[in-house]
Design an enzyme around this catalytic site. Sequence first.
Site, PDB file in Angstrom:
ATOM      1  N   SER A  63       0.884  -1.232   0.159  1.00 55.33           N
ATOM      2  CA  SER A  63      -0.086  -0.075   0.016  1.00 55.33           C
ATOM      3  C   SER A  63       0.762   1.472   0.063  1.00 55.33           C
ATOM      4  O   SER A  63       1.798   1.500   0.835  1.00 55.33           O
ATOM      5  CB  SER A  63      -0.891  -0.177   1.179  1.00 55.33           C
ATOM      6  OG  SER A  63      -0.756   1.052   2.126  1.00 55.33           O
ATOM      7  N   LYS A  64       0.708   1.964  -0.908  1.00 63.88           N
ATOM      8  CA  LYS A  64       1.159   3.414  -0.960  1.00 63.88           C
ATOM      9  C   LYS A  64       1.127   4.318   0.230  1.00 63.88           C
ATOM     10  O   LYS A  64       2.187   4.627   0.615  1.00 63.88           O
ATOM     11  CB  LYS A  64       0.605   3.999  -2.243  1.00 63.88           C
ATOM     12  CG  LYS A  64       1.388   5.657  -2.368  1.00 63.88           C
ATOM     13  CD  LYS A  64       1.863   5.710  -3.964  1.00 63.88           C
ATOM     14  CE  LYS A  64       2.413   7.194  -3.934  1.00 63.88           C
ATOM     15  NZ  LYS A  64       3.894   7.015  -3.980  1.00 63.88           N
ATOM     16  N   ARG A  65      -0.052   4.071   0.793  1.00 63.37           N
ATOM     17  CA  ARG A  65      -0.202   5.083   2.093  1.00 63.37           C
ATOM     18  C   ARG A  65       0.785   4.462   3.329  1.00 63.37           C
ATOM     19  O   ARG A  65       1.155   5.179   4.003  1.00 63.37           O
ATOM     20  CB  ARG A  65      -1.381   4.646   2.521  1.00 63.37           C
ATOM     21  CG  ARG A  65      -2.388   5.892   2.128  1.00 63.37           C
ATOM     22  CD  ARG A  65      -3.567   6.040   3.012  1.00 63.37           C
ATOM     23  NE  ARG A  65      -4.312   4.749   2.789  1.00 63.37           N
ATOM     24  CZ  ARG A  65      -4.849   4.009   3.968  1.00 63.37           C
ATOM     25  NH1 ARG A  65      -4.956   4.668   4.936  1.00 63.37           N
ATOM     26  NH2 ARG A  65      -5.435   2.556   3.814  1.00 63.37           N
ATOM     27  N   GLY A 100       3.751   3.555   2.605  1.00 62.50           N
ATOM     28  CA  GLY A 100       5.134   3.584   2.342  1.00 62.50           C
ATOM     29  C   GLY A 100       5.689   2.612   1.309  1.00 62.50           C
ATOM     30  O   GLY A 100       6.747   2.461   0.842  1.00 62.50           O
TER      31      GLY A 100
END
Length: 497
Positions: A262-264, A266
């Site tokens: 997940s980009k959120r 990192g």
Amino acid sequence: MADMEWIAAQEAKIPHGAVRTRFAPSPTGYMHVGNLRTALYTYLIARHFGGTFILRIEDTDQGRLVEGAVDVIYKTLRECGLEHDEGPDVGGPVAPYVQTERKPFYKKYAEWLVERGHAYYCFCDKAESEEATGEFDRGDDPCRSLTPEETAQKLAAGLPYVIRQRIPHEGSTTFHDESYGDITVENATLDDQVLIKRDGLPTYNFANVIDDHMMGITHVVRGSEYLSSAPKYNLLYEGFGWPIPKYVHCAPVMRDQHNKMSKRHGDPSYEDLIAQGFLSEAVVNYIALLGWSPAGELAEQEIFTKDELVDAFELSGISKSPAIFDIEKLRHFNSVYIRAMAPEKFAAVAEPFIRQAVKNPAYDAAAIAGILQQRTEVLTEIPEKIDFFDALPEYDAELYVHKKSKTDLPGSLETLKKVQEAFAALTDWRDEQILGVMTGLAEAEGAKNARIMWPVRIALAGKAVTPGGAVEIARILGRDEALRRIRAGIEKLEAAL
Ligand code: GLU
């Protein structure tokens, strides 16, 4: 009344007979690794079967729109060599390829579905949130049983409405997925989802079915988060009397055993990976294997060109178990790709990274690329590897002591003095001559080459680990600078002894 003439004209445009796949990203501003993998599999299926690869932009969620986000999609597909045959920029027989530009279509198809008895106008002012909490049971929706006349009256009175899918209360729905097999759900567990919202825009679930049909899509490749919607999609296809495409749901790409990437949190997107010094080709090759494996004699093979992937790609190789993204493995793939590049090509991609550390134009970037190519895993590690070119770093005389090369301080001093003299006398500053000086010296002393080369390399670079050996570094520095650094080494050793 449904506009049957218009519908017939749309239906006549649909290409039939060959494989057609689509990548249908929402413009979020970055390319998630899982999305890129979906794009890749979609592309590979089309190419493997000699079909057509379509790009469709799914931008109905206006709240999520990001400036320039569609360009990120084009750029990523281009860099990864996933060229599309039809799409917003190149056009095609079933244009437009952007969902917001298709807005009028969905309403017309929804009206037709109402006439076919598989959808209904709903004038309730119950908020969606009440449905979500289960306080309002759609099965009891009074609008479900309005007569056509009652509906027509309300429409004529200008009441706001949504159009809902009419899901049968009885029975079950089975759909087939290429990797998950047959999945059956009770219809009673499915809700009468909204197809057309109050603002006239379609919901995502409706738009993608209409688009896939209107675009003649034969294989729908998407993330497994859409599995639970698939029964409702099937009921829509059946409601229209349309053939159902093959479904290929892909298990998520995980950061570890328990968590999705997940980009959120990192985890890197495709763009992040490129910024971290990975090559597009290596990323594409690596992610191909995150959830797909080749069969037969290729089962052990890891490195595939794009064309080899096209040949080897079979739907049966797609796995339903989640794959873990392993950055170390990707580094390995990257180094394999870097080593295999043509030297000029590597020099071109490495130059910006070389110039981050080496500003002196006298030092040839292509020559420095030459010593880096076999020793680089990711491009971003280049600057620190070559930080000694512009200026000799401060270093400790103890670096001259190296057991394996059988060097010590007095011996190193001796060596540097002799090498200094021989270098100064060289007329030709090329690898062969530079090497000749050092091997000649080793031979004369009955020593291994390392005993001569170690101190020379330390004097030239001021560090124990360098890309390239004494010969290449000396050549790139040029004779004057090499001699200056050897002189500095001699002074350092004299001071230490
Ligand atoms: N627009 C959807 C997404 O980006 C694609 C889903 C699909 O391929 O059907 O997740």
